[in-house]
Design a protein around this motif. Structure first.
Motif, PDB file in Angstrom:
ATOM      1  N   GLN A 181     -59.621  68.050 -13.094  1.00 46.76           N
ATOM      2  CA  GLN A 181     -59.161  67.906 -11.711  1.00 46.76           C
ATOM      3  C   GLN A 181     -60.069  68.658 -10.749  1.00 46.76           C
TER       4      GLN A 181
ATOM      5  N   ALA B  14     -62.287  66.960  -7.770  1.00 45.68           N
ATOM      6  CA  ALA B  14     -62.181  67.413  -6.378  1.00 45.68           C
ATOM      7  C   ALA B  14     -63.565  67.748  -5.815  1.00 45.68           C
TER       8      ALA B  14
ATOM      9  N   LYS C 123     -65.358  64.541  -5.193  1.00 47.05           N
ATOM     10  CA  LYS C 123     -64.800  63.922  -3.989  1.00 47.05           C
ATOM     11  C   LYS C 123     -65.389  64.581  -2.741  1.00 47.05           C
ATOM     12  N   ASP C 124     -65.557  65.903  -2.772  1.00 49.34           N
ATOM     13  CA  ASP C 124     -66.173  66.622  -1.653  1.00 49.34           C
ATOM     14  C   ASP C 124     -67.603  66.143  -1.418  1.00 49.34           C
TER      15      ASP C 124
END
Length: 86
Positions: free
Chosen positions: A59, A63, A66-67
């Motif tokens: 996870q 993340a 995704k950033d």
């Protein structure tokens, strides 16, 4: 030289500044992802066949990825605005 820049020049200068900031954000996001790839001791689980990473690690990496994607989009958008301002 008290002349004010034209609206077009102001738009271009703003777009150039936005692109510079967006590139800095992308560089930071990529660095965070690279630095974050190594799992912490808490993110490793010993198994019969060796080690695997935890869901928390997966996870965290998602993340960070995704950033990076968001920062890349921000840079692409800023570059498009800069091109349009020319």
């Amino acid at each position: 030289s008290g002349s004010t820049p034209s609206p077009r020049q102001q738009a271009l200068e703003g777009a150039v500044g936005d692109a510079r900031k967006a590139q800095e954000n992308l560089d930071r996001a990529r660095t965070a992802l690279e630095n974050g790839r190594e799992p912490t001791p808490e993110e490793r689980i010993g198994t019969k066949s060796g080690m695997r990473t935890t869901d928390a690690y997966d996870q965290r990496i998602k993340a960070l990825e995704k950033d990076v994607a968001a920062a890349q989009k921000q840079l692409d958008d800023a570059n498009n605005r800069r091109s349009d301002a020319r």
